[in-house]
Design a protein around this motif. Structure first.
Motif, PDB file in Angstrom:
ATOM      1  N   VAL A  26       0.850  -1.188   0.000  1.00  0.00           N
ATOM      2  CA  VAL A  26       0.000   0.000   0.000  1.00  0.00           C
ATOM      3  C   VAL A  26       0.885   1.237   0.000  1.00  0.00           C
ATOM      4  N   LEU A  91      -8.936  -2.374   1.058  1.00  0.00           N
ATOM      5  CA  LEU A  91      -7.834  -1.893   0.231  1.00  0.00           C
ATOM      6  C   LEU A  91      -7.593  -2.828  -0.949  1.00  0.00           C
ATOM      7  N   GLU A  95      -2.811  -0.095  -4.396  1.00  0.00           N
ATOM      8  CA  GLU A  95      -3.637   1.112  -4.346  1.00  0.00           C
ATOM      9  C   GLU A  95      -2.863   2.298  -3.789  1.00  0.00           C
ATOM     10  N   LEU A  97      -3.189   5.541  -1.753  1.00  0.00           N
ATOM     11  CA  LEU A  97      -4.092   6.200  -0.814  1.00  0.00           C
ATOM     12  C   LEU A  97      -3.776   7.684  -0.712  1.00  0.00           C
TER      13      LEU A  97
END
Length: 285
Positions: A26, A91, A95, A97
């Motif tokens: 992430v 999630l 990805e 964020l």
């Protein structure tokens, strides 16, 4: 003898993999809701699992999450801002964020004076380590940087990328260290024979939770050589935590420390340590 100052020692510990399980990377950026500027040193962690990272000066972060934590949540917190939580199950792999933090305008409630037994809180926190931290085998990837200087003159720069194989918090096996790559540059003219003993694998000792035997103040012997006092309940990284101050007992010198530690009120998890050698211990070196 030249006086050496340590300007920076940064360690970024990312959960890299778990055996036989997939993982998720992430990436994200954290900005201030008002001025839209990046916020640095924001804590981004798997809630109450002892694994996380922090944003850099550009507000960016990267965190690798094992499938074993798919039912947990990410906790995004910074002093002065409202804490946010994001369900990991929501999630997507890879990805990006974009997280906006709002200023925390909550007023502190009236302080109530109460007595807390610091020794019992610490014993509960130690006993709860297997439940509060990752208890399966995993690998941590770390980045190490050590910069030394004398006044304004740079003396040495050392950097390294390394992996640490951890058997799980609470497991008695020692961590395994593997150096991926490293570099070191030295100002030979000014550095002379001065050497800095800090090495990447000495970072192990900074992982207090996994190395209680080396902490100096949380071992069975260390607990008898220090006094502990609960200052109260404070907000620490978005958690309500006991703030416990400690120092050496009268007459104790070698292997003694002074500082503070923080324990989550709800789960008895260690959250943060801030400590150094006691003055008497420093003078004896």
């Amino acid at each position: 003898m030249k006086k050496i100052s340590l300007l920076a020692l940064s360690l970024l510990m990312l959960l890299w993999l778990t055996p036989a399980l997939a993982q998720m990377t992430v990436n994200g950026k954290v900005i201030d809701a008002d001025d839209k500027k990046p916020v640095e040193q924001v804590s981004v962690s798997i809630n109450l699992k002892g694994v996380g990272t922090a944003t850099n000066t550009a507000g960016l972060f990267t965190l690798i999450i094992p499938a074993g934590n798919s039912k947990d949540s990410l906790k995004i917190s910074s002093i002065g801002y409202q804490t946010q939580s994001i369900a990991i199950a929501n999630l997507k792999k890879g990805e990006q964020l974009n997280i906006t933090l709002k200023i925390n305008t909550t007023q502190l409630s009236e302080v109530t004076i109460a007595y807390y037994d610091a020794d019992k809180i610490i014993q509960k926190a130690i006993a709860s380590i297997p439940n509060n931290f990752i208890n399966y085998r995993h690998v941590l990837r770390g980045f190490y940087r050590l910069y030394t200087y004398n006044t304004q003159d740079p003396l040495q720069l050392s950097e390294a990328v390394f992996d640490v194989y951890n058997f799980g918090y609470g497991d008695p096996h020692a961590d395994l260290f593997r150096l991926e790559k490293a570099r070191s540059e030295k100002n030979a003219r000014d550095f002379n024979a001065v050497e800095v003993s800090q090495k990447p694998n000495s970072i192990f000792e900074l992982d207090i939770i996994n190395h209680l035997h080396a902490s100096g103040f949380l071992t069975t012997y260390g607990l008898t050589r220090h006094t502990f006092k609960v200052n109260g309940i404070v907000d620490m990284q978005g958690y309500r935590a006991y703030e416990i101050a400690f120092r050496e007992i009268d007459g104790a010198v070698e292997g003694t420390y002074r500082g503070k530690l923080y324990v989550d009120v709800k789960t008895n998890a260690f959250i943060h340590f801030d400590f150094g050698l006691s003055p008497a211990n420093l003078r004896s070196l």
